[in-house]
Design an enzyme around this catalytic site. Structure first.
Site, mmCIF file in Angstrom:
data_model
loop_
_atom_site.group_PDB
_atom_site.id
_atom_site.type_symbol
_atom_site.label_atom_id
_atom_site.label_comp_id
_atom_site.label_asym_id
_atom_site.label_seq_id
_atom_site.Cartn_x
_atom_site.Cartn_y
_atom_site.Cartn_z
ATOM 1 C CD GLU A 1 -1.079 0.539 3.677
ATOM 2 O OE1 GLU A 1 -1.358 1.758 3.740
ATOM 3 O OE2 GLU A 1 -1.479 -0.301 4.497
ATOM 4 C CE LYS B 1 -5.375 8.014 5.697
ATOM 5 N NZ LYS B 1 -5.629 7.800 7.160
ATOM 6 C CB VAL C 1 -6.133 -2.305 3.792
ATOM 7 C CG1 VAL C 1 -6.508 -3.770 3.571
ATOM 8 C CG2 VAL C 1 -4.909 -2.219 4.688
ATOM 9 C CG ASP D 1 -15.936 4.554 12.450
ATOM 10 O OD1 ASP D 1 -15.584 4.094 11.347
ATOM 11 O OD2 ASP D 1 -15.361 5.499 13.008
ATOM 12 C CB SER E 1 -11.980 -0.371 8.630
ATOM 13 O OG SER E 1 -11.097 -0.352 7.519
ATOM 14 C CG ASP F 1 -8.856 -1.659 5.757
ATOM 15 O OD1 ASP F 1 -9.072 -0.916 4.770
ATOM 16 O OD2 ASP F 1 -7.978 -1.437 6.608
ATOM 17 C CE LYS G 1 -3.762 0.332 10.639
ATOM 18 N NZ LYS G 1 -4.253 1.303 9.646
#
Length: 301
Positions: A63, A125, A145, A177, A179, A181, A198
């Protein structure tokens, strides 16, 4: 009759369908228009990546958000080049993915990497949702990602290595919320190797969400799912593999089954780095408390 609204519609349709500028025909797919359409979306492969694809050599996608948003210049460029060199030393071809002036680049050149690194956080981003905007407006973009997975799959690359994935944010069961990903792992057939989720995230709910998406999640050499800077999350990994051969067989089986989704292989950080990781984790927890007190949430965290 005022012709301006009609002219605007013709202009918009011509832009969308890429009809020749000298023609009033817009190439409508629902009628007999004969205007030619050209490909709006085209990947730009580096010669190294193109050669690897043609000769069936192993490729590893990387990435670019870590370059633009992960650290300052020139450390970000040095790290990007170092990671690519590590991939080469292990017999694979690196393919760092980024968007330069609206062009998806699969396998960035050193000059392209430096361009992203120097611009830093001024580069947008880019997740899956942002791709139409960035490509359509001819902008620079650093892929997350989800966007990296999508573009890698389009290029025929089946392996992607990154630091850590996003997941369900703390309080995500209320804020929703989650992601992109995770949803990308549920619909794009690319194997993602990382150091876990994370630690700012709700890892138990992240694993639950991946289960719902039908994503095979395995930890390498451990029964516990790692948490990026920490080898420990308190969450049991759904699967475990202990050798590169077992990991490769797992990924091969996933592709052979044509499940249509990705696979997540979580490799914990080395034990030698665990003490430093613990310091970083303590700082993260302190930052999370401060963010909560200041009402900072979601992507801003």
């Amino acid at each position: 009759m005022d012709q301006r609204p009609q002219n605007r519609l013709i202009t918009i349709a011509r832009q969308i369908l890429w009809a020749p500028s000298g023609s009033d025909s817009v190439g409508c797919p629902n009628c007999g228009c004969q205007a030619q359409q050209s490909d709006v979306f085209q990947l730009k492969l580096s010669s190294e990546v193109q050669n690897a694809l043609e000769h069936n050599q192993p490729l590893v996608a990387l990435e670019s958000t870590i370059i633009s948003h992960g650290m300052p210049y020139p450390q970000n460029l040095e790290t990007a080049l170092e990671v690519e060199q590590v991939v080469r030393q292990h017999g694979a071809v690196p393919a760092t993915i980024a968007i330069i002036a609206g062009q998806p680049c699969i396998g960035c050149t050193k000059e392209q990497l430096e361009h992203i690194a120097q611009r830093g956080v001024a580069v947008r981003k880019v997740s899956r949702r942002d791709l139409p905007f960035v490509l359509g407006c001819g902008l620079d973009g650093a892929t997350t990602v989800s966007a990296t997975m999508l573009l890698a799959a389009r290029a025929g690359i089946k392996m992607f290595v990154t630091g850590g994935i996003g997941g369900v944010h703390r309080g995500g069961h209320i804020s929703m919320d989650v992601s992109a990903d995770l949803t990308e792992l549920g619909r794009t057939p690319v194997a993602v190797v990382c150091a876990g989720a994370k630690s700012v995230l709700d890892i138990p709910r992240t694993l639950e969400f991946l289960e719902t998406q039908g994503v095979c999640v395995a930890a390498y050499g451990t029964d516990e799912f790692p948490a990026f800077f920490s080898r420990h999350s308190g969450c049991k990994a759904p699967c475990r593999v202990d050798t590169p051969q077992q990991a490769a067989s797992l990924i091969h089986a996933s592709h052979k089954l044509q499940l249509g989704n990705g696979l997540l292989l979580a490799v914990p950080i080395p034990e030698a780095a665990e003490a430093q990781g613990a310091q970083i984790e303590a700082a993260i927890q302190e930052s999370l408390q401060e963010a909560e007190q200041r009402g900072i949430a979601g992507a801003e965290v």
